[in-house]
Design a protein around this motif. Structure first.
Motif, PDB file in Angstrom:
ATOM      1  N   ASN A   1      38.936 -12.758  15.515  1.00 44.81           N
ATOM      2  CA  ASN A   1      37.969 -12.077  15.388  1.00 44.81           C
ATOM      3  C   ASN A   1      36.961 -11.953  16.445  1.00 44.81           C
ATOM      4  O   ASN A   1      36.490 -10.917  16.942  1.00 44.81           O
TER       5      ASN A   1
ATOM      6  N   GLU B   1      43.754 -22.349   9.632  1.00 45.15           N
ATOM      7  CA  GLU B   1      44.176 -21.194   9.407  1.00 45.15           C
ATOM      8  C   GLU B   1      42.793 -20.143   9.503  1.00 45.15           C
ATOM      9  O   GLU B   1      42.746 -19.225  10.187  1.00 45.15           O
TER      10      GLU B   1
ATOM     11  N   PHE C   1      41.564 -17.383  12.473  1.00 39.32           N
ATOM     12  CA  PHE C   1      40.993 -15.992  12.038  1.00 39.32           C
ATOM     13  C   PHE C   1      39.767 -15.731  12.764  1.00 39.32           C
ATOM     14  O   PHE C   1      39.662 -14.704  13.347  1.00 39.32           O
TER      15      PHE C   1
END
Length: 109
Positions: A100, A92, A96
């Motif tokens: 980003n 996870e 992310f």
């Protein structure tokens, strides 16, 4: 050897064996056996816990010429610990970071 590197890093960080054991959640006797090279093949789980407390990548514990002084400041260390404690998985977190990166590339393009 792994034990010597762990002991050296522990001492550089000003930690007693008891403090390292408590912070890593590993028995003090097990850490002692690693540092004295009685246990020469600790599990990856054990190495991961120790590397987290010692603030170095696992590679710094297992590779003789690995860079040992990769330190995180206290804010990053606390943030990572909170993420782990809240159940955020490595995957996870990786997703992310990828999102980003994608976002930065597409917003600035």
């Amino acid at each position: 050897m792994i034990g010597e590197r762990i002991k050296q890093l522990r001492l550089q960080r000003g930690l007693t064996m008891t403090e390292l054991a408590e912070r890593a959640g590993i028995a003090k006797s097990y850490i002692s056996s690693i540092e004295r090279n009685l246990q020469t093949n600790p599990s990856i789980d054990c190495l991961t816990k120790l590397s987290g407390v010692l603030r170095v990548p696992v590679s710094a514990l297992v590779q003789e010429n690995a860079e040992e002084e990769v330190l995180l400041d206290a804010a990053w260390t606390e943030l990572l610990r909170e993420a782990m404690d809240s159940g955020v998985s490595t995957e996870e977190f990786r997703q992310f970071l990828e999102f980003n990166k994608w976002k930065k590339q597409n917003v600035t393009a």
